[in-house]
Design an enzyme around this catalytic site. Structure first.
Site, PDB file in Angstrom:
ATOM      1  N   HIS A  55       0.790  -1.254   0.025  1.00 13.00           N
ATOM      2  CA  HIS A  55      -0.036  -0.058   0.033  1.00 13.00           C
ATOM      3  C   HIS A  55       0.908   1.079   0.046  1.00 13.00           C
ATOM      4  CE1 HIS A  55       0.977  -0.551   4.107  1.00 13.00           C
ATOM      5  NE2 HIS A  55       0.662   0.614   4.432  1.00 13.00           N
TER       6      HIS A  55
ATOM      7  N   ARG B  17       7.681  -8.355  16.008  1.00  8.26           N
ATOM      8  CA  ARG B  17       7.902  -7.142  15.750  1.00  8.26           C
ATOM      9  C   ARG B  17       7.070  -5.768  16.179  1.00  8.26           C
ATOM     10  NH1 ARG B  17       7.262  -3.797  10.752  1.00  8.26           N
ATOM     11  NH2 ARG B  17       8.998  -2.620  10.217  1.00  8.26           N
TER      12      ARG B  17
ATOM     13  N   HIS C  91       4.718  -0.025  -0.007  1.00  7.72           N
ATOM     14  CA  HIS C  91       5.536  -0.627   0.927  1.00  7.72           C
ATOM     15  C   HIS C  91       4.826  -1.859   1.541  1.00  7.72           C
ATOM     16  CE1 HIS C  91       3.808   2.863   3.115  1.00  7.72           C
ATOM     17  NE2 HIS C  91       3.748   2.100   4.182  1.00  7.72           N
TER      18      HIS C  91
ATOM     19  N   ASP D   8       0.792   5.208   1.960  1.00  9.95           N
ATOM     20  CA  ASP D   8      -0.037   5.871   2.929  1.00  9.95           C
ATOM     21  C   ASP D   8      -0.665   6.791   2.349  1.00  9.95           C
ATOM     22  OD1 ASP D   8       1.137   3.952   4.782  1.00  9.95           O
ATOM     23  OD2 ASP D   8       2.759   5.249   5.210  1.00  9.95           O
TER      24      ASP D   8
END
Length: 336
Positions: free
Chosen positions: A208, A278, A268, A210
């Site tokens: 996607h 994470r 990304h 942002d």
């Protein structure tokens, strides 16, 4: 186009490339030019010597992990994500899913104060203080970077971009993403299937861009972030080596529209490919709902005619929630 999926990555090209690094201790003119170049070529860069206290970062990390360590029942009291609040796997309202749990908060202090009672019942005021301090630091860092972008672009109003997120009615967000460790049997199955565990990793948060103006991201020392970059052979995924002392900056759709397409909104994704969990903490610098998004006059020339219609952030935000994660939202506003 890759959208959020639980399937293996497959045969996509993945390559290690150098990611631009911006040192904010450089002479300002040099740093401004390098930031603009990075935004033009990658839409992404790493920031070092940023001046943000490690105590501010570690305090929010501690609060985030306290929350994600709670039982599922306790965490669900901070949800459902509508769109703000606690969510698991579901991303948005159109069926996208990922291998993560998250907490999405508006940066308005009154919202944080209200939500804190369902996030940290033991000490909601401390949670508020920690979040507000981190948000304040991110707002200043993002504003400084946007002002340097304005300088590097030669805008008449060097604060033209930063004004959007400094506005008291800004719609900025803080997102805490937690990608849990892959279980031992899953990790072994992935390893047995290929010598390249990255290629057999699962998508934690699908491809996607942002929608906001700017994204400032901080993560722990566990890899997972990948950006989509150009190469002579075509698009390649570039794994970003984690640096828990640095921040990563991503250009968003609104930055692309405001600069008439000159600066990229980088695509990304995040992979769930490690045996350790994470944590990423993401600040989205966003204008007020009523803000009108139009390209700065300096970015429109006979050689670079206007590419996008004007729109408000409220209009763009509504369209965003109606589309799948991987869709190109700016196509809706492209001038034909």
């Amino acid at each position: 186009m890759v959208v959020a999926s639980l399937e293996p990555v497959g045969v996509e090209r993945i390559r290690a490339l150098s990611v631009p690094v911006i040192d904010l201790s450089w002479r300002r003119e040099r740093a401004s030019k390098m930031i603009v170049r990075a935004c033009e070529e990658f839409g992404f860069f790493k920031v070092v010597n940023h001046g943000v206290s490690e105590d501010v970062v570690s305090s929010l990390e501690d609060e985030a992990m306290k929350f994600f360590s709670l039982s599922a029942r306790e965490k669900q009291q901070a949800g459902p994500p509508n769109p703000l609040g606690y969510g698991v796997r579901g991303i948005g309202f159109t069926g996208d899913i990922g291998e993560l749990e998250y907490l999405l908060l508006h940066t308005n202090p009154s919202f944080i104060s209200q939500k804190a009672h369902s996030i940290c019942k033991s000490n909601p005021s401390e949670f508020c203080d920690v979040v507000e301090e981190y948000v304040g630091a991110m707002k200043e860092l993002a504003s400084e970077i946007l002002e340097m972008v304005g300088e590097g672009l030669g805008l008449g109003d060097k604060q033209g971009l930063s004004k959007f997120i400094r506005d008291s009615e800004n719609d900025s967000l803080l997102r805490l993403n937690h990608y849990t460790a892959i279980q031992e049997d899953e990790a072994n199955a992935s390893k047995a299937g290929s010598k390249d565990s990255t290629r057999n990793a699962r998508v934690g948060f699908g491809e996607h861009s942002d929608p906001q103006i700017i994204t400032v991201l901080r993560s722990n020392d566990v890899p997972g972030l990948q950006i989509l970059a150009s190469s002579p052979e075509g698009p390649v995924w570039v794994p970003v080596q984690p640096d828990p002392t640095a921040f990563y900056v991503l250009g968003g759709d609104l930055l692309r529209a405001l600069t008439n397409g000159r600066l990229m909104s980088v695509r990304h994704r995040a992979m769930a490919n490690c045996r350790r969990s994470r944590l990423s903490m993401i600040y989205f610098g966003t204008p007020p709902l009523h803000a009108r998004i139009s390209p700065f006059p300096e970015t429109v020339t006979p050689q670079a005619p206007r590419r996008y219609k004007s729109f408000t952030w409220a209009e763009f935000k509504k369209a965003m929630y109606s589309l799948r994660l991987g869709n190109n939202r700016l196509d809706l506003y492209r001038l034909r």
